[in-house]
Write a protein that holds these residues in place. Structure first.
Motif, PDB file in Angstrom:
ATOM      1  N   PRO A 124       0.824  -1.204   0.000  1.00  7.73           N
ATOM      2  CA  PRO A 124       0.000   0.000   0.000  1.00  7.73           C
ATOM      3  C   PRO A 124       0.865   1.265   0.000  1.00  7.73           C
ATOM      4  N   ASN A 125       0.364   2.270  -0.710  1.00 10.92           N
ATOM      5  CA  ASN A 125       1.206   3.397  -1.080  1.00 10.92           C
ATOM      6  C   ASN A 125       1.084   4.589  -0.138  1.00 10.92           C
ATOM      7  N   ASN A 126       2.216   5.162   0.155  1.00  8.06           N
ATOM      8  CA  ASN A 126       2.342   6.473   0.775  1.00  8.06           C
ATOM      9  C   ASN A 126       2.876   7.388  -0.325  1.00  8.06           C
ATOM     10  N   PRO A 127       2.111   8.368  -0.784  1.00 12.22           N
ATOM     11  CA  PRO A 127       1.052   9.118  -0.096  1.00 12.22           C
ATOM     12  C   PRO A 127      -0.383   8.820  -0.533  1.00 12.22           C
ATOM     13  N   THR A 128      -0.596   8.003  -1.562  1.00  7.49           N
ATOM     14  CA  THR A 128      -1.914   7.973  -2.182  1.00  7.49           C
ATOM     15  C   THR A 128      -2.914   7.054  -1.491  1.00  7.49           C
ATOM     16  N   GLY A 129      -2.413   6.028  -0.787  1.00  9.43           N
ATOM     17  CA  GLY A 129      -3.308   5.030  -0.226  1.00  9.43           C
ATOM     18  C   GLY A 129      -3.709   3.960  -1.222  1.00  9.43           C
ATOM     19  N   ALA A 130      -3.096   3.970  -2.408  1.00 10.59           N
ATOM     20  CA  ALA A 130      -3.398   2.965  -3.429  1.00 10.59           C
ATOM     21  C   ALA A 130      -2.865   1.593  -3.014  1.00 10.59           C
ATOM     22  N   ILE A 131      -3.527   0.548  -3.506  1.00  6.79           N
ATOM     23  CA  ILE A 131      -3.056  -0.814  -3.295  1.00  6.79           C
ATOM     24  C   ILE A 131      -2.997  -1.527  -4.645  1.00  6.79           C
ATOM     25  N   LEU A 132      -2.315  -2.663  -4.690  1.00  8.88           N
ATOM     26  CA  LEU A 132      -2.343  -3.526  -5.863  1.00  8.88           C
ATOM     27  C   LEU A 132      -2.972  -4.859  -5.468  1.00  8.88           C
ATOM     28  N   GLU A 133      -3.953  -5.291  -6.228  1.00  7.10           N
ATOM     29  CA  GLU A 133      -4.592  -6.574  -5.972  1.00  7.10           C
ATOM     30  C   GLU A 133      -3.891  -7.679  -6.763  1.00  7.10           C
ATOM     31  N   LYS A 134      -4.258  -8.919  -6.477  1.00  5.97           N
ATOM     32  CA  LYS A 134      -3.518 -10.053  -7.024  1.00  5.97           C
ATOM     33  C   LYS A 134      -3.490 -10.053  -8.547  1.00  5.97           C
ATOM     34  N   SER A 135      -4.603  -9.758  -9.185  1.00  6.33           N
ATOM     35  CA  SER A 135      -4.644  -9.760 -10.647  1.00  6.33           C
ATOM     36  C   SER A 135      -3.676  -8.741 -11.238  1.00  6.33           C
ATOM     37  N   GLU A 136      -3.551  -7.601 -10.562  1.00 10.47           N
ATOM     38  CA  GLU A 136      -2.632  -6.557 -11.033  1.00 10.47           C
ATOM     39  C   GLU A 136      -1.181  -6.967 -10.799  1.00 10.47           C
ATOM     40  N   LEU A 137      -0.924  -7.622  -9.677  1.00  9.47           N
ATOM     41  CA  LEU A 137       0.425  -8.120  -9.396  1.00  9.47           C
ATOM     42  C   LEU A 137       0.835  -9.207 -10.388  1.00  9.47           C
ATOM     43  N   LEU A 138      -0.111 -10.039 -10.778  1.00  8.95           N
ATOM     44  CA  LEU A 138       0.184 -11.089 -11.757  1.00  8.95           C
ATOM     45  C   LEU A 138       0.659 -10.482 -13.075  1.00  8.95           C
ATOM     46  N   ALA A 139      -0.024  -9.444 -13.546  1.00  7.27           N
ATOM     47  CA  ALA A 139       0.362  -8.805 -14.804  1.00  7.27           C
ATOM     48  C   ALA A 139       1.733  -8.150 -14.687  1.00  7.27           C
ATOM     49  N   ILE A 140       1.979  -7.469 -13.584  1.00  7.22           N
ATOM     50  CA  ILE A 140       3.275  -6.809 -13.375  1.00  7.22           C
ATOM     51  C   ILE A 140       4.380  -7.839 -13.252  1.00  7.22           C
ATOM     52  N   SER A 141       4.104  -8.962 -12.609  1.00 10.58           N
ATOM     53  CA  SER A 141       5.144  -9.974 -12.404  1.00 10.58           C
ATOM     54  C   SER A 141       5.644 -10.556 -13.728  1.00 10.58           C
ATOM     55  N   GLU A 142       4.774 -10.634 -14.718  1.00 14.17           N
ATOM     56  CA  GLU A 142       5.212 -11.151 -16.021  1.00 14.17           C
ATOM     57  C   GLU A 142       6.256 -10.227 -16.645  1.00 14.17           C
ATOM     58  N   VAL A 143       6.073  -8.938 -16.490  1.00 16.99           N
ATOM     59  CA  VAL A 143       7.055  -7.973 -17.019  1.00 16.99           C
ATOM     60  C   VAL A 143       8.358  -8.071 -16.224  1.00 16.99           C
ATOM     61  N   ILE A 144       8.244  -8.211 -14.926  1.00 12.50           N
ATOM     62  CA  ILE A 144       9.427  -8.319 -14.066  1.00 12.50           C
ATOM     63  C   ILE A 144      10.258  -9.532 -14.445  1.00 12.50           C
ATOM     64  N   LYS A 145       9.614 -10.670 -14.619  1.00  9.34           N
ATOM     65  CA  LYS A 145      10.340 -11.900 -14.974  1.00  9.34           C
ATOM     66  C   LYS A 145      10.929 -11.808 -16.382  1.00  9.34           C
ATOM     67  N   LYS A 146      10.195 -11.219 -17.302  1.00 12.07           N
ATOM     68  CA  LYS A 146      10.675 -11.053 -18.679  1.00 12.07           C
ATOM     69  C   LYS A 146      11.986 -10.286 -18.722  1.00 12.07           C
ATOM     70  N   HIS A 147      12.119  -9.272 -17.874  1.00 10.14           N
ATOM     71  CA  HIS A 147      13.300  -8.405 -17.899  1.00 10.14           C
ATOM     72  C   HIS A 147      14.272  -8.701 -16.748  1.00 10.14           C
ATOM     73  N   ASP A 148      14.031  -9.761 -16.008  1.00 10.82           N
ATOM     74  CA  ASP A 148      14.948 -10.228 -14.969  1.00 10.82           C
ATOM     75  C   ASP A 148      15.244  -9.143 -13.935  1.00 10.82           C
ATOM     76  N   LEU A 149      14.184  -8.511 -13.429  1.00 10.00           N
ATOM     77  CA  LEU A 149      14.344  -7.456 -12.428  1.00 10.00           C
ATOM     78  C   LEU A 149      14.316  -8.036 -11.021  1.00 10.00           C
ATOM     79  N   ILE A 150      14.919  -7.311 -10.094  1.00  8.56           N
ATOM     80  CA  ILE A 150      14.771  -7.559  -8.664  1.00  8.56           C
ATOM     81  C   ILE A 150      13.725  -6.586  -8.136  1.00  8.56           C
ATOM     82  N   VAL A 151      12.878  -7.060  -7.228  1.00  8.23           N
ATOM     83  CA  VAL A 151      11.831  -6.211  -6.654  1.00  8.23           C
ATOM     84  C   VAL A 151      12.142  -5.918  -5.192  1.00  8.23           C
ATOM     85  N   LEU A 152      12.074  -4.646  -4.835  1.00  6.87           N
ATOM     86  CA  LEU A 152      12.057  -4.232  -3.433  1.00  6.87           C
ATOM     87  C   LEU A 152      10.615  -3.853  -3.124  1.00  6.87           C
TER      88      LEU A 152
END
Length: 388
Positions: A173-201
């Motif tokens: 959950p985000n500071n300052p906006t209060g936004a969150i990411l739900e599982k479906s949104e994380l799934l889509a983002i994770s495909e891009v992360i794996k494609k480009h071999d990124l590390i996530v903090l």
């Protein structure tokens, strides 16, 4: 000789935090109301304080292991399994840090080589960009949009990646906006992360403070556990800001390298605070629920208040902030905040303190009493009506 010329250029050219500026001003105004600081107004639960006091009475004041006391790391491991279905080995996958902020700093310095890029969705916490620069990295900001509820999208991430991209900071959950990411949104983002071999903090300091939906960590998504470092702590959910206890969770190789950095810079987190943290994680689920329920009532009050006064405000689903748009007033964020403070003695934080994409918005913390929030809303409405 000019002493100022001896200061590192990275430090000398870094502007001070936009949050602290307004906090410092309001402390000198006796009758001002501040909605500026993201700090719980609850006292740390008594059973936590009692455990820490008892440790002092027993003379337990020596250094702990560099990674943190093993009983605390074991408690963190049980907590993560119980609350988020994630399993971390307390012997080599958990590092106790001096607040969540140390975790951000140490993780970036451990992972970055000079010139590598860190992708940072904005608006977001003010420390990400400076810590990236201090670590020799290059911050690349990704402007999130109000029409997407300030959520990072897979497409926005894809468009920001270059051959130098190494790390994605995921601040939800985000500071300052209060936004969150739900599982479906994380799934889509994770495909891009794996494609480009990124590390996530993944900064999950507000993971316990969500409303109507349970927090999902990106580390729980298939293929992401081995490339994610979770950064969290007890400051927000347990009302333990001054105790300075955070933790990092991740692959053993990364955590062991972070521990090496932590070992040389800080030795260990405060021992007394570690004893308190054990009690909080072991026996504090009811405390967290009580505070979260209170924040939810305040969240509804603030959201309704800003909408009734004519300001657009998307519904935050996490943390304890609202992020209303003030563009209708014809002022930018800084001008709005300065005039509001002068005329109505209410301190809020300019949205652009969290990145350029935050201009035209203000951050208001609702980690304050209902009476304070109601009075603040009355003053803000009185101010806003002059410009609408």
């Amino acid at each position: 000789m000019s002493i100022a010329n001896k200061i590192s250029t990275k430090v000398a050219t870094m502007p001070p935090s936009g949050i602290r500026k307004f906090f410092d001003i309001v402390t000198e105004m006796g009758d001002a109301i501040s909605l500026g600081v993201g700090e719980p107004d609850f006292d740390t639960p008594w059973h936590v304080r009692e455990e820490a006091i008892y440790s002092l009475e027993q003379g337990k004041t020596v250094y702990s292991a560099n990674a943190g006391m093993l009983p605390l790391r074991e408690e963190i491991s049980r907590y993560m399994a119980r609350r988020f279905d994630l399993v971390y080995n307390p012997t080599n996958q958990i590092l106790v840090t001096v607040g969540g902020s140390e975790g951000i700093d140490v993780a970036l310095r451990t992972l970055l080589n000079g010139g590598e890029e860190v992708l940072i969705p904005e608006p977001s916490f003010v420390a990400y960009m400076p810590c990236t620069i201090f670590a020799g990295g290059i911050p690349v900001t990704i402007a999130t949009k109000s029409e997407n509820d300030f959520k990072l999208t897979a497409q926005e991430l894809e468009e920001a990646i270059t051959e130098k991209s190494k790390i994605l900071i995921l601040p939800y959950p985000n500071n300052p906006t209060g936004a969150i990411l739900e599982k479906s949104e994380l799934l889509a983002i994770s495909e891009v992360i794996k494609k480009h071999d990124l590390i996530v903090l993944s900064d999950e300091i507000y993971a316990e403070l969500t409303y109507g939906v349970k927090h999902v960590s990106i580390a729980s998504i298939e293929g992401m556990y081995e490339r994610t470092v979770i950064l969290s702590g007890l400051s927000k959910a347990y009302a333990m800001t001054g105790w300075r206890i955070g933790y990092a969770l991740g692959p053993a190789e990364i955590i062991e390298a972070m521990t090496k950095m932590h070992q040389y810079v800080l030795m260990c987190a405060p021992t007394t605070s570690q004893y308190g943290a054990i009690a909080a994680l072991r026996d504090g689920d009811d405390d967290v629920k009580y505070m979260c329920d209170a924040y939810n009532n305040r969240r509804k009050l603030m959201l309704d208040g800003f909408r009734k006064m004519g300001l657009d405000c998307f519904e935050p689903k996490g943390a304890f902030y609202v992020f209303p748009c003030i563009k209708k007033t014809g002022m930018n964020s800084l001008e709005f905040c300065e005039k509001l403070l002068q005329e109505e003695k209410v301190a809020v934080v300019p949205g652009d303190a969290f990145g350029k994409s935050g201009d035209g918005y203000i951050r208001c913390s609702y980690a304050y009493s209902i009476d304070e929030l109601k009075e603040a809303l009355l003053r803000i409405e009185r101010f806003v009506q002059k410009f609408l």
